[in-house]
Scaffold this active site. Structure first.
Site, mmCIF file in Angstrom:
data_model
loop_
_atom_site.group_PDB
_atom_site.id
_atom_site.type_symbol
_atom_site.label_atom_id
_atom_site.label_comp_id
_atom_site.label_asym_id
_atom_site.label_seq_id
_atom_site.Cartn_x
_atom_site.Cartn_y
_atom_site.Cartn_z
ATOM 1 C CG ASN A 91 -24.993 -5.376 62.901
ATOM 2 O OD1 ASN A 91 -26.188 -5.142 62.707
ATOM 3 N ND2 ASN A 91 -24.282 -4.719 63.819
ATOM 4 C CB SER A 149 -32.589 -1.791 56.234
ATOM 5 O OG SER A 149 -33.621 -0.919 56.662
ATOM 6 C CE1 TYR A 162 -28.717 2.029 57.282
ATOM 7 C CE2 TYR A 162 -31.005 1.798 56.600
ATOM 8 C CZ TYR A 162 -29.948 1.413 57.404
ATOM 9 O OH TYR A 162 -30.125 0.404 58.326
#
Length: 257
Positions: A91, A149, A162
């Site tokens: 995570n 994500s 990201y």
């Protein structure tokens, strides 16, 4: 009737467990009966998570997941401390926001180092232990859940580092699932959308709020408690025939194949 979502008797390693989603994942896994090995670079926040859960069910391991020596030693220490290891929730992550044409190489590399390379290091270290268990005769050595994500599936503005890292995590998931299926090791990923944490504070401000809410069919941002149960489910017997999959837990922010 047996609860197939139970994690009783299992030891789960959770990275980025000091706050936000990681803390919610730790509380959820412990609530389902697991003992949790919690990893974070912030000792104070990690200690707070351990205190919330209780030292009889949780232990803290402080360090940087992009350091392969630390991660390898941590996996060994978890096995020594708890007697076994059955799962990983990969995570930990950071953000360093900038538009593409303004992003520095340092901003790019910091996010790749933690969100992608760090995820690989943890996946590899835990996977090696689970393979050892399988080769020693354990028919159900364990499961891994990588936190990706929806930014890695649909792109994102101001965070190309990201988005690229989280796309890479999807690749880690699929490749490891194909390699490790022979050992009965399940590897899946979860894709969150806009979760109410410190990392998303900027995009949830009034300037951007309505723009993002309009893209979420359920009409609200999620909370860490919204995303934790389905993530933990992927470590349970409920998911024993699921591998190599990407589960969006995002209120419909991403809908597609």
């Amino acid at each position: 009737m047996q609860d197939k979502t139970s994690l009783a008797g299992r030891v789960i390693m959770i990275t980025g467990a000091g706050q936000g989603i990681g803390r919610a994942l730790a509380e959820c896994a412990a609530g389902k009966g697991a003992r949790v090995a919690l990893v974070d670079i912030n000792q104070q926040l990690l200690s707070e998570t351990v205190e919330l859960i209780g030292e009889e069910r949780a232990r803290a391991y402080v360090g940087d997941i992009s350091d392969d020596v630390f991660v390898g030693n941590t996996v060994n220490n978890i096995v020594d401390d708890f007697g076994d290891l059955h799962g990983l929730i990969n995570n930990a992550g950071i953000v360093r926001a900038a538009m593409v044409h303004k992003m520095t190489l340092a901003q790019w590399q910091q996010v790749i180092d933690v969100n992608l390379t760090g995820a690989f290091i943890c996946l590899q270290a835990v996977g090696k232990y689970l393979i050892h268990k399988a080769n020693s005769g354990d028919p159900n050595p364990g499961s891994i859940v990588n936190v990706s994500s929806d930014a890695g599936r649909r792109g994102t503005v101001g965070q190309i580092n990201y988005g690229a890292a989280k796309s890479g995590v999807l690749g880690l998931t699929m490749s490891a699932a194909r390699e490790w299926g022979v050992y009965n090791i399940n590897v899946n990923s979860v894709c969150f959308g806009m979760v109410e944490t410190a990392m998303t504070e900027t995009v949830r401000q009034e300037k951007f709020r309505e723009k993002y809410l309009q893209q979420i069919p359920l009409g609200r941002f999620s909370t860490p408690d919204d995303v934790a149960p389905a993530t933990c489910m992927l470590l349970s017997d409920m998911a024993n025939y699921i591998t190599g999959q990407h589960l969006s837990i995002s209120g419909g922010f991403h809908i597609g194949a």
